[in-house]
Write a protein that holds these residues in place. Structure first.
Motif: not given
Length: 863
Positions: A100-123
């Motif tokens: 919205x401010x005219x920047x390139x959204x594709x440039x917004x990324x984690x620059x540190x390796x990020x590991x996401x584990x789907x483990x908190x959504x099961x009842x």
């Protein structure tokens, strides 16, 4: 990268940095006196900093200059799907704001390796006595979380440096311990110690391997993801000498509950602990991990063990490559991180704990540090007489008995002990009581493999402890629904019902809405309570049942010996099991699917994922610190579960009413935790815990329990959410007044986001837990700390006052809290500004982490 101290690791082609030389260049001989944690932090600096920053920061580290900012550069970020997904929702919203401010959204990324584990959504909707429980629970998880999983799939393709482990594979901490952490990283031909931050307070689990890994809130994780250093004041490093050895029949759970009580009393909140001594050296890695995992329960930031032969043996056991195991040992020996090199380490404070003093323990009824020996249950009023009426649940009925949580299921001895207990109980004809919902939810698939190898799977299943999930379940409040008849009996008889679990948290209202209190216990004790059926049962003395000959059976008759446990562990737990689980889990799969747009296509009717509002309206405007009214006046030990609960959503709650209005059937309300990607649902969880005591609400001379507050200036008592809505309409700035240890528990960013969206500008407390204070700063909420001897009681605060904050906000400055009473009396109270670093002041003044990053990103793009 600093190259002055770069050397080659003997026997390899890898380089490393001679941190000893770097430290001794500033202060000769200093390296040999540094604690382990300081050495790893020094390695981090030598590898990453320019010479000027390096010299200044190493000087701080050597001299413990806590009044200066200190940069730390974690090598990676690990996330579970609740806070991790919420962080990625924030980044997706940040992309929108940048666009919205005219920047390139594709440039917004984690620059540190990020590991996401789907483990908190099961009842655990289906208990472990259902042979199809695992498949049924997973199917329900997929149905309920379709919106969330759709978004997570988008993040895999839209963001760089994001790796996702899908649901059904285990808990992030146990996966981190058993596979993800290499202990020593290698990048670009350079070896260096692994370090990480995780969006869960139990991230220190992997500290047991000698890895600095700390829990942070989602907001701080976002900052690290985006390439910023994690700035801190140098922590107090406390040495904890473990002496003696555990007595026969005592588990690692008993040990950690005793340690938790001891360390809370020693006031180690915010400290980084290092365990050493003969007792520590003799502990298996599994036992060490049980201690490290519970760091947030005793309030510490980190709970480190040195790298030694136990570390090497564990890496081999868990199937790591021979080359990696050898690298860990060589690096540690050469760099001064091997245990033998730490004998000259000097600690600012040292504590001593005798392992031989540990007895069989539980913790409860509502705090992990509230230890009670099982021999003292009757004296403490927990065990006692109850009416054994056929066809009725007894007083203190255990409605949930769960072997759960990475705290214990990452320790093979604890799990095998539970299996052997079940085998012994089955032989004697014992069975679980019919009202007990039993479950086994290991943090890793390897647990199922070694239980099969040991022939204990069927024994556990026979008592109702079949595998219901490989996920974080009961300990996180995801215990699922009760049998309707059992639930109705609890309601009709106003029954005191309880839960017993092998987890790390038992805060009021967390485990299940109908479990009035909960107790932490070792896995074999959980099995015993499933048989006993009531917390009133004196577990050491009372009779569990009769054998075929009519002989009385007590706990001692079915408790397995240490020798048998160790023999089964040695025979049944094998490296190939870990390879079988983790090699396919972490195999690189080329994504051949269609590309996705850099901006997420928000679903307008979703109650799980919604574009965040943090760049809009009042949240992006000026900071009014005048005329604030109290939303709540709170006692000591307020947890993030009080601030933003994670358990099941009830129909009569503010969030439940909203979800019903949105057309969601009650059966699929899910938990508060799973809805944190949608601020319209999540903000209705603010102070929604029915166990809350807000001292503004008095009835018959006592503080009334519930999600309540008093609307001012009218003085009208109402539900918390209705008061928040009213204050939001009035644009009324708010403040919270609290006691000591405010914000204990989970690293829950919504505990800060919820109050910020409610209009809370400041929180004045006697003290803050580290992670929550950081989250408050990250959301632009000002933390203020009363000076010693001053608190809400000495100031006679009743919630009818208004508050102003006066003074320049600089790191740990003394500000003035101006209190104006209803009668016009004015009181000026000095408070400490708990913006601890210049970086935090900058973040706060920008309005929060996300606002700060957006400003910097756009300025950089313009330049």
């Amino acid at each position: 990268m600093n190259t002055e101290f770069r050397k080659t690791l003997p026997g390899t082609r890898l380089d490393y940095f001679d941190t000893r030389a770097a430290v001794d260049a500033i202060k000769p001989g200093a390296y040999d006196t540094l604690p382990y944690t300081s050495r790893v932090l020094a390695e981090n600096l030598v590898r990453r900093c320019d010479p000027a920053t390096l010299n200044a920061s190493l000087s701080q580290l050597i001299d413990r200059k806590r009044d200066l900012d200190f940069p730390w550069f974690p090598a990676r970020v690990v996330c579970h799907d609740i806070l991790g997904q919420t962080a990625l929702v924030d980044l997706a919203g940040l992309r929108d704001a940048i666009a919205q401010q005219g920047g390139d959204p594709a440039q917004v990324n984690p620059v540190v390796p990020t590991q996401l584990i789907v483990d908190h959504s099961l009842a655990v909707e289906c208990g472990g006595y259902d042979p199809e429980a695992f498949e049924k629970n997973r199917a329900i998880e997929d149905r309920r979380n379709e919106d969330r999983f759709h978004f997570i799939e988008w993040t895999k393709k839209a963001f760089k440096n994001v790796d996702v482990i899908p649901p059904g594979n285990g808990i992030m901490h146990q996966i981190n311990l058993e596979k993800m952490s290499p202990v020593i990283q290698v990048r670009d031909g350079v070896a260096f110690p692994d370090t990480c931050v995780g969006t869960d307070s139990h991230t220190p689990h992997v500290d047991s391997l000698g890895v600095i890994a700390i829990g942070v809130g989602g907001l701080e994780a976002e900052s690290v993801m985006l390439g910023r250093a994690s700035w801190m004041r140098l922590p107090e490093i406390v040495g904890v000498e473990l002496t003696g050895k555990l007595q026969p029949g005592i588990t690692a759970t008993d040990m950690v509950l005793a340690l938790t009580e001891f360390l809370r009393k020693q006031k180690v909140v915010g400290a980084w602990l290092e365990f050493f001594g003969e007792g520590a050296a003799a502990l298996t890695l599994g036992d060490r991990a049980t201690i490290s995992n519970m760091a947030p329960e005793y309030g510490a930031t980190a709970a480190m063990f040195y790298i030694d032969q136990q570390t090497i043996d564990y890496l081999k056991l868990t199937g790591r490559e021979d080359q990696q195991v050898q690298l860990v040992e060589n690096y540690a020996r050469v760099s001064g991180l091997w245990a033998d090199s730490l004998k000259g380490a000097q600690y600012e404070r040292s504590l001593s704990f005798d392992l031989s003093s540990v007895v069989r323990n539980m913790a409860g009824p509502s705090n992990p540090h509230a230890r009670v020996a099982t021999t003292d249950l009757a004296a403490k009023g927990i065990a006692g007489q109850w009416d054994d009426v056929p066809g009725q649940m007894p007083d203190g009925a255990v409605i949930i008995a769960a072997i759960t949580s990475c705290t214990n299921t990452s320790n093979p001895r604890n799990v095998i002990a539970a299996g052997l207990m079940a085998r012994n109980a089955n032989k004697l004809g014992l069975s679980r009581k019919p009202w007990v919902k039993t479950s086994l939810a290991p943090g890793s698939k390897t647990v199922a493999l070694y239980l099969d190898e040991a022939g204990l799977t069927h024994e556990l299943e026979k008592l109702g402890f079949g595998v219901v999930a490989f996920a974080c379940t009961t300990c996180n409040g995801m215990s699922g629904a009760l049998d309707p008849a059992i639930q109705q009996e609890i309601i009709d008889r106003d029954l005191y019902a309880t839960a017993v679990l092998s987890g790390n948290r038992n805060f009021d209202g967390r485990i299940h809405p109908y479990a009035k209190q909960a107790f932490l216990a070792s896995p074999p004790l959980v099995v015993a309570y499933a048989i006993a059926g009531t917390i009133r049962f004196d577990i050491e003395k009372d009779v569990l049942g009769l054998d075929a000959s009519g002989k009385e059976i007590r706990l001692k008759d079915i408790w397995p010996s240490d020798e048998e446990i160790d023999a089964v562990v040695k025979a049944a737990v094998k490296p190939e099991q870990f390879r079988q689980v983790y090699i396919p889990m972490f195999a690189i799969h080329e994504d051949t699917g269609p590309k996705v747009e850099p901006l997420y296509d928000w679903r307008p009717q979703s109650t799980y994922i919604r574009r965040p509002p943090y760049w809009e309206g009042a949240l992006a405007g000026a900071r009014p610190l005048k005329g604030m009214r109290p939303l709540a006046v709170l006692p000591d030990n307020i947890t993030t579960d009080h601030l933003s609960p994670s358990n099941a959503i009830m129909l009569d709650s503010a969030a439940g009413e909203y979800l019903a209005k949105m057309g969601l059937p009650e059966v699929d309300f899910n938990s508060y935790a799973t809805h944190r990607g949608d601020h319209l649902t999540a903000q209705r969880a603010t102070f929604a815990n029915p166990k809350l005591f807000n001292e503004m609400v008095i009835e018959d001379g006592k503080v009334k329990q519930g999600s309540l507050t008093r609307l001012e200036p009218e003085g009208k008592v109402m539900r918390m959410w209705e008061a928040i809505e009213t204050y939001m309409e009035r644009k009324q700035p708010l403040i919270i007044i609290a006691g000591a240890d405010y914000g204990q528990g989970s690293s829950r960013d919504w505990a800060a986001k919820g109050v910020r969206l409610a209009g809370v500008e400041a929180i004045a407390a006697e003290g803050f837990e580290r992670i929550h204070r950081t989250n408050l700063v990250g959301m632009g909420v000002l933390p203020l700390e009363f000076l010693p001897g001053t608190n809400r009681k000495t100031l006679q605060i009743d919630g009818s006052e208004t508050y102003d904050v006066v003074g320049e906000r600089t790191p740990r400055a003394t500000l003035t809290l101006v209190i104006t009473r209803k009668n016009g009396e004015r009181l000026e109270v000095p408070v400490t500004c708990r913006l601890d670093t210049a970086e935090e002041v900058s973040i706060y003044e920008a309005g929060g982490v996300l606002q700060r990053f957006a400003q910097d990103f756009l300025e950089s793009a313009t330049a």
